[in-house]
Design a protein around this motif. Structure first.
Motif, short mmCIF file in Angstrom:
data_model
loop_
_atom_site.label_atom_id
_atom_site.label_comp_id
_atom_site.label_asym_id
_atom_site.label_seq_id
_atom_site.Cartn_x
_atom_site.Cartn_y
_atom_site.Cartn_z
N ASN A 180 35.96 -23.66 9.96
CA ASN A 180 35.41 -22.81 8.63
C ASN A 180 34.34 -21.97 9.20
OD1 ASN A 180 34.46 -21.52 6.43
ND2 ASN A 180 34.75 -23.38 5.17
N GLY A 181 35.00 -20.56 9.82
CA GLY A 181 33.73 -19.84 10.51
C GLY A 181 32.63 -19.52 9.24
N LEU A 182 33.12 -19.12 8.36
CA LEU A 182 32.03 -18.50 7.17
C LEU A 182 31.19 -19.32 7.18
CD1 LEU A 182 34.60 -16.97 4.54
CD2 LEU A 182 33.53 -15.80 6.47
N LEU A 183 31.29 -20.64 6.89
CA LEU A 183 30.51 -21.92 6.72
C LEU A 183 29.57 -22.18 7.80
CD1 LEU A 183 29.55 -23.74 4.22
CD2 LEU A 183 31.18 -25.45 5.35
N VAL A 184 30.35 -22.23 8.96
CA VAL A 184 29.41 -22.74 10.26
C VAL A 184 28.53 -21.58 10.69
CG1 VAL A 184 29.85 -23.18 12.47
CG2 VAL A 184 31.08 -24.32 11.11
N PHE A 185 29.23 -20.42 10.85
CA PHE A 185 28.17 -19.19 11.23
C PHE A 185 27.29 -18.69 10.26
CE2 PHE A 185 30.86 -19.62 14.94
CZ PHE A 185 30.11 -19.46 15.89
N GLY A 186 27.51 -19.11 8.93
CA GLY A 186 26.66 -18.79 7.84
C GLY A 186 25.48 -19.56 7.92
N LEU A 187 25.67 -20.95 8.17
CA LEU A 187 24.47 -21.65 8.74
C LEU A 187 23.58 -21.31 9.85
CD1 LEU A 187 26.10 -25.24 7.50
CD2 LEU A 187 24.27 -23.85 6.45
N GLY B 183 23.78 -18.31 11.28
CA GLY B 183 22.93 -17.04 10.73
C GLY B 183 21.60 -17.57 9.95
N LEU B 184 21.69 -18.57 9.07
CA LEU B 184 20.51 -18.98 8.33
C LEU B 184 19.51 -19.48 9.24
CD1 LEU B 184 19.75 -19.15 5.35
CD2 LEU B 184 20.43 -21.45 5.25
N GLY B 185 20.01 -20.31 10.28
CA GLY B 185 18.79 -20.52 10.98
C GLY B 185 18.01 -19.48 11.83
N TYR B 186 18.78 -18.50 12.33
CA TYR B 186 18.06 -17.23 12.56
C TYR B 186 17.31 -16.55 12.07
CZ TYR B 186 20.42 -17.79 17.07
OH TYR B 186 21.04 -18.17 18.33
N PHE B 187 17.76 -16.47 10.45
CA PHE B 187 17.12 -15.74 9.42
C PHE B 187 15.69 -16.25 9.16
CE2 PHE B 187 16.43 -14.60 5.03
CZ PHE B 187 16.80 -13.14 5.12
N ILE B 188 15.87 -17.73 8.88
CA ILE B 188 14.31 -18.40 8.70
C ILE B 188 13.39 -17.96 9.77
CG2 ILE B 188 13.23 -20.62 8.52
CD1 ILE B 188 16.15 -21.41 7.49
N VAL B 189 13.74 -17.92 11.03
CA VAL B 189 12.68 -17.47 11.90
C VAL B 189 12.33 -16.16 12.08
CG1 VAL B 189 12.32 -17.55 14.52
CG2 VAL B 189 13.66 -19.34 13.76
N CYS B 190 13.38 -15.23 11.70
CA CYS B 190 13.42 -13.80 12.20
C CYS B 190 12.70 -13.03 10.79
CB CYS B 190 14.48 -13.21 12.55
SG CYS B 190 15.21 -13.57 14.12
N TYR B 191 13.10 -13.42 9.64
CA TYR B 191 12.73 -12.75 8.72
C TYR B 191 11.25 -12.68 8.26
CZ TYR B 191 12.63 -10.55 4.09
OH TYR B 191 12.67 -9.87 2.91
N PRO B 192 10.52 -13.69 8.61
CA PRO B 192 8.99 -13.66 8.29
C PRO B 192 8.48 -12.56 9.24
CG PRO B 192 9.78 -15.84 8.07
CD PRO B 192 11.14 -15.16 8.51
N LEU B 193 8.95 -12.57 10.52
CA LEU B 193 8.34 -11.65 11.63
C LEU B 193 8.49 -10.21 11.15
CD1 LEU B 193 9.52 -13.45 15.02
CD2 LEU B 193 6.92 -12.98 13.93
N GLN C 278 26.97 -12.85 14.00
CA GLN C 278 27.89 -12.22 13.28
C GLN C 278 29.20 -11.84 13.40
OE1 GLN C 278 25.43 -8.36 13.00
NE2 GLN C 278 23.64 -9.21 12.30
N LEU C 279 29.32 -11.58 14.91
CA LEU C 279 30.63 -11.33 15.60
C LEU C 279 31.53 -12.53 15.30
CD1 LEU C 279 32.37 -9.49 17.15
CD2 LEU C 279 31.59 -10.49 19.49
N TYR C 280 31.22 -13.96 15.72
CA TYR C 280 31.48 -15.17 15.45
C TYR C 280 31.99 -15.42 13.98
CZ TYR C 280 30.85 -16.62 20.44
OH TYR C 280 30.92 -16.53 21.78
N PHE C 281 30.89 -14.94 12.99
CA PHE C 281 30.94 -15.12 11.78
C PHE C 281 32.48 -14.42 11.19
CE2 PHE C 281 30.35 -13.83 7.41
CZ PHE C 281 29.88 -14.87 6.66
N LEU C 282 32.35 -13.28 11.62
CA LEU C 282 33.88 -12.20 11.25
C LEU C 282 35.07 -12.84 12.06
CD1 LEU C 282 32.59 -8.74 11.45
CD2 LEU C 282 33.06 -10.21 9.39
N TYR C 283 35.08 -13.26 13.56
CA TYR C 283 36.04 -13.86 14.16
C TYR C 283 36.45 -14.91 13.84
CZ TYR C 283 38.59 -15.02 18.55
OH TYR C 283 39.37 -15.17 19.41
N PHE C 284 35.66 -15.96 13.54
CA PHE C 284 36.32 -17.34 13.17
C PHE C 284 36.16 -17.32 11.43
CE2 PHE C 284 34.02 -18.47 17.09
CZ PHE C 284 35.20 -19.11 17.92
N GLY C 285 35.49 -16.42 10.90
CA GLY C 285 35.67 -16.58 9.33
C GLY C 285 36.66 -15.78 8.64
N LEU C 286 36.90 -14.70 9.17
CA LEU C 286 37.99 -13.83 8.58
C LEU C 286 39.39 -14.46 8.08
CD1 LEU C 286 37.45 -10.04 9.50
CD2 LEU C 286 37.03 -11.08 7.48
#
Lengths: 225, 227
Positions: A186-193, A195-205, B72-80
């Motif tokens: 489930n790429g959406l879920l896994v890479f959503g999470l 992304g969230l990890g990076y977001f927590i570090v980068c957004y405050p910066l 983001q690339l993997y998000f789309l690649y594995f997510g779409l």
């Protein structure tokens, strides 16, 4: 139902995720620290120094800014061993990121120093300050105002660039996502999470960079009244 | 040592690098056009006074800027595929690049529009222009010029970022280098040639950016009128 199972499976791999987060933080932190030190040193040389030094630094910065970070990592990881320097993936990643950071920060610092009015340096010269004193007490404090906002923005870009070290097999946050997604399709879920990890570090910066910029321009407007 | 550095291998694989370079070039062009479209829409939304329109643009731009392109690339690649959308790797790559650069383009255009002195808008209002007329005749022509150099800067970033598409097996420039490195165990030849190809693109775009900056500087948008 399925999502619930997948979530459980993902939660189950939290030790891996923690390790990945640790690697991302370690690579970024070392890279940013070493890169900042080298970048400030190179930037000062680039802004002052003799012509040959400026030329060499400029050429190197151009080479690094003109090629993708991924290619730089491959070059360091696969070519240094040919010179008898065996590198672990971690060391190669840190070297590549430090070098990239140094080059971008060098440009920001040199630009900031160049923007300090010439009269300031002349005044310092007339007061008999040495070269180092001029830099430390007169030029750098004023240049910092120009350097700081893009510097923080650059830090965010570099932390994000650290994700590319996953390409040489370093188990950072992005690599963990790649490993988990093989098991939990489930790429959406896994890479959503991820992304969230990076977001927590980068957004405050990013927010800090925005605030500094606003404050600096406000302070500047006051001076120019 | 690099004592056995082989120029012959490089010469032999020049066709592969040539086609890789061409692929990188045209996929970057398409992705940049996509980024302009995404950027213009996101910027237009972000400048709306209505919060309901502004919010999605703000969330999109911040989410993109605070996460790495590779994720983001993997998000789309594995997510779409999960959403039942199965696209060739090349399309996924171009989509990811367009969305990623689009967020930065939106910020560049917004900065350009906001850089127009307030007096210009006020002059437009007092001349009886409508909002659309002010945008079309006063603000956008000036903002357009200011944005060209940073947009070319973003194009440089996009070309370099496109190297990441090699990680989802798109046959572009970096992939050509990877193939040579793994097929013939010649990483030095492979990646030095790859880097050289990118430098050609970089110096070309950089010269274009310098030219455009001079063009903008030569005919500067009128700054604040003297009182």
């Amino acid at each position: 139902m399925m999502i619930w199972q997948q979530l459980q499976s993902i939660v189950g791999s939290y030790p891996l995720a923690l390790r990945g987060l640790g690697t991302t933080v370690a690579v970024s932190l070392i890279g940013l620290l070493a890169g900042s030190l080298a970048g400030f040193a190179l930037g000062m040389l680039r802004a002052g120094g003799n012509r040959l030094v400026r030329l060499v630094i400029g050429a190197w910065v151009d080479l690094i800014r003109g090629t993708p970070f991924l290619v730089q990592i491959f070059l360091i990881f696969f070519i240094l061993p040919e010179f008898g320097i065996e590198l672990e993936a971690f060391t190669a990643g840190v070297i590549a990121l430090s070098n990239l950071a140094a080059c971008f920060i060098c440009e920001i610092v040199a630009g900031g120093i160049g923007a300090v009015p010439k009269g300031q340096v002349e005044a310092a010269l007339a007061s008999g300050l040495s070269r180092w004193q001029r830099m430390r007490h007169v030029v750098l404090p004023q240049a910092m105002r120009i350097i700081l906002p893009p510097l923080v923005g650059q830090y965010v870009l570099l932390i994000k660039d650290s994700s590319v070290v996953s390409a040489i097999g370093l188990t950072d946050l992005t690599r963990v996502g790649w490993l988990v997604v093989q098991r939990v399709p489930n790429g959406l879920l896994v890479f959503g999470l991820v992304g969230l990890g990076y977001f927590i570090v980068c957004y405050p910066l990013l927010a800090i960079a925005r605030r500094i910029e606003r404050r600096m321009s406000a302070a500047h407007a006051e001076v120019q009244l | 040592m690099l004592g056995n550095f082989s120029f012959r291998v490089i010469l032999e694989s020049l066709p592969a690098f040539g086609s890789g370079l061409a692929t990188t070039l045209w996929l970057s062009l398409i992705a940049f056009a996509g980024a302009l479209a995404v950027g213009i829409i996101a910027c237009a939304l972000k400048l709306q006074p209505a919060k309901l329109l502004r919010a999605p643009a703000v969330v999109f731009i911040d989410a993109i800027r605070a996460t790495p392109l590779l994720a983001q690339l993997y998000f789309l690649y594995f997510g779409l595929p999960r959403l039942g959308i199965v696209l060739p790797e090349l399309f996924v790559g171009i989509l990811a690049l367009s969305l990623n650069s689009g967020a930065y383009v939106a910020e560049i255009i917004r900065a350009g529009i906001l850089s127009i002195p307030r007096g210009q808008v006020e002059a437009g209002i007092s001349s009886g222009m409508t909002f659309a007329q002010r945008m079309r005749l006063v603000i956008l022509p000036q903002a357009f010029k200011v944005t060209i150099p940073p947009l070319l800067g973003q194009a440089i970033v996009l070309v370099k970022d496109s190297a990441l598409l090699s990680l989802i097996a798109v046959a572009e420039l970096t992939r050509a280098g990877q193939s040579l490195a793994s097929d013939r165990f010649m990483p030095a030849e492979a990646f030095i040639t790859t880097a050289a190809c990118y430098l050609i693109l970089y110096y070309g775009l950089k010269a274009l950016a310098a030219l455009s900056a001079r063009w903008v500087g030569l005919r500067p948008a009128r700054q604040d009128m003297p009182a």
